[in-house]
Design an enzyme around this catalytic site. Structure first.
Site, mmCIF file in Angstrom:
data_model
loop_
_atom_site.group_PDB
_atom_site.id
_atom_site.type_symbol
_atom_site.label_atom_id
_atom_site.label_comp_id
_atom_site.label_asym_id
_atom_site.label_seq_id
_atom_site.Cartn_x
_atom_site.Cartn_y
_atom_site.Cartn_z
ATOM 1 N N HIS A 171 -5.884 -10.893 -3.835
ATOM 2 C CA HIS A 171 -6.587 -10.229 -5.106
ATOM 3 C C HIS A 171 -6.664 -11.864 -6.034
ATOM 4 C CE1 HIS A 171 -5.448 -6.667 -3.343
ATOM 5 N NE2 HIS A 171 -6.172 -6.013 -4.281
ATOM 6 N N SER A 190 -7.983 -5.529 0.451
ATOM 7 C CA SER A 190 -7.233 -4.449 -0.349
ATOM 8 C C SER A 190 -7.221 -3.276 0.473
ATOM 9 C CB SER A 190 -8.058 -4.448 -1.743
ATOM 10 O OG SER A 190 -7.107 -3.730 -2.710
ATOM 11 N N GLU A 208 -1.012 -9.472 1.774
ATOM 12 C CA GLU A 208 -0.943 -9.715 0.537
ATOM 13 C C GLU A 208 -0.695 -8.521 -0.381
ATOM 14 O OE1 GLU A 208 -3.558 -8.582 -1.892
ATOM 15 O OE2 GLU A 208 -4.621 -7.459 -0.329
#
Length: 346
Positions: free
Chosen positions: A316, A141, A242
């Site tokens: 995630h 992230s 992502e």
């Protein structure tokens, strides 16, 4: 000053200003790769919060997870600091990163969470200390910014994988150990369907096979680093991406920026994780009529004429690969696999 002399002076100044940026970009791209030592059960693993703050409960979860993995968790000095949404002042968070790398007793570093804030500390990191003390660093992230910064400045292989508060299910633990503990050559990563996603299946956007270094991370963070000194040349590389919680038009906008910045022009392939919660909102969507996520991905990426595979086990989601950032890999979209062609630790 005469007009002719003025133009000549301005031209020379512009050229002088442009050269350092070009040189930095090239130097960053040709740094030799540094593989960190593998971690072993019983090693001390540092826990840091380089982005957003964590709570005491989240720290305890991180310590518990590392302990169950067989390691000794060592929280950083400022691990529970807070300033707004950040884990304390920028300098405190940068100090924690620098100190964990400098501490010879710490054999690896796990980020407790992402959130936001890693990009703010990149200019404050001691890259000489990091380069002189290579060790495993894991997170995802917002941690993407940390992976980019450290790799671009030192050549150290970092790892896009679970954070301290992640769910360490058997799938995630297996790949964590296969990459960082019981290291393997030619390790093929096989994705597992994400049951909680509306459509967690793998999808081939463009068939083909490509080889190159793995680089990438969270799409929002990757895009935010374009044009900075921490950006990475994606020529000949497999770009893995992502995202979470972004409607399709936002994914469209970010991919369009990457395309127009030339980030996919000479790439070897694109490995897409699960873009969780990235379909149009059922209640209160931004647009009353929208493309689906997959329609955007296909529209933006198919014509690049490189292999593109969507739905791989990273992002995630619960099932997470640990992806080495900077290691040679092969993406085979038809076989729906990603193979690490070399070990990522020594």
């Amino acid at each position: 000053m005469k007009r002719k002399d003025f133009i000549k002076t301005v031209s020379l100044s512009a050229a002088a200003t442009a050269i350092p940026f070009q040189l930095n970009a090239k130097i960053n791209d040709v740094l030799p790769i540094i593989k960190p030592p593998k971690i072993k059960k019983g090693d001390k693993i540092g826990i840091i919060a380089p982005g957003s703050f964590i709570t005491e409960a989240e720290l305890e979860d991180s310590k518990k997870n590392l302990t169950e993995l067989g390691f000794i968790p060592i929280p950083s000095k400022n691990i529970l600091a807070k300033k707004g949404y950040l884990g304390g002042e920028d300098k405190l968070r940068a100090d924690d990163v620098n100190e964990m790398f400098a501490d010879k007793s710490i054999k690896g570093i796990m980020c407790a969470r992402g959130g936001y804030g890693c990009a703010r500390i990149l200019p404050m990191l001691d890259y000489n200390v990091i380069k002189s003390n290579p060790k495993v660093l894991v997170g995802y992230s917002d941690i993407t910014a940390l992976l980019y910064g450290i790799f671009s400045k030192t050549g150290l292989v970092c790892f896009h994988g679970p954070v301290g508060i992640s769910t360490f299910n058997p799938f995630s633990v297996t790949y964590f150990n296969d990459v960082l503990v019981d290291t393997h050559e030619n390790l093929t990563l096989i994705s597992q369907k994400e049951e909680k996603e509306e459509d967690g299946s793998l999808k081939i956007i463009r068939s083909g096979k490509g080889q190159g270094q793995l680089v990438g991370g969270n799409l929002s963070i990757v895009v935010s680093l374009i044009g900075t000194e921490f950006d990475i040349d994606t020529t000949g590389k497999i770009v893995f991406i992502e995202e979470v919680g972004e409607e399709p038009y936002r994914i469209d906008r970010m991919l369009t920026q990457m395309i127009q910045a030339g980030k996919f022009k000479n790439a070897a392939g694109i490995a897409l994780g699960v873009f969780s919660k990235c379909e149009p909102k059922k209640n209160g969507p931004e647009f009353p009529q929208s493309f689906t996520l997959f329609e955007v991905l296909e529209d933006r990426l198919y014509d690049l004429n490189i292999p593109v595979l969507y739905g791989m086990s990273f992002g995630h989601i619960t099932n997470k690969f640990t992806l080495p950032f900077g290691i040679l890999a092969e993406l085979d979209s038809m076989a729906q696999s990603l193979t690490l062609l070399e070990t990522s630790v020594i």
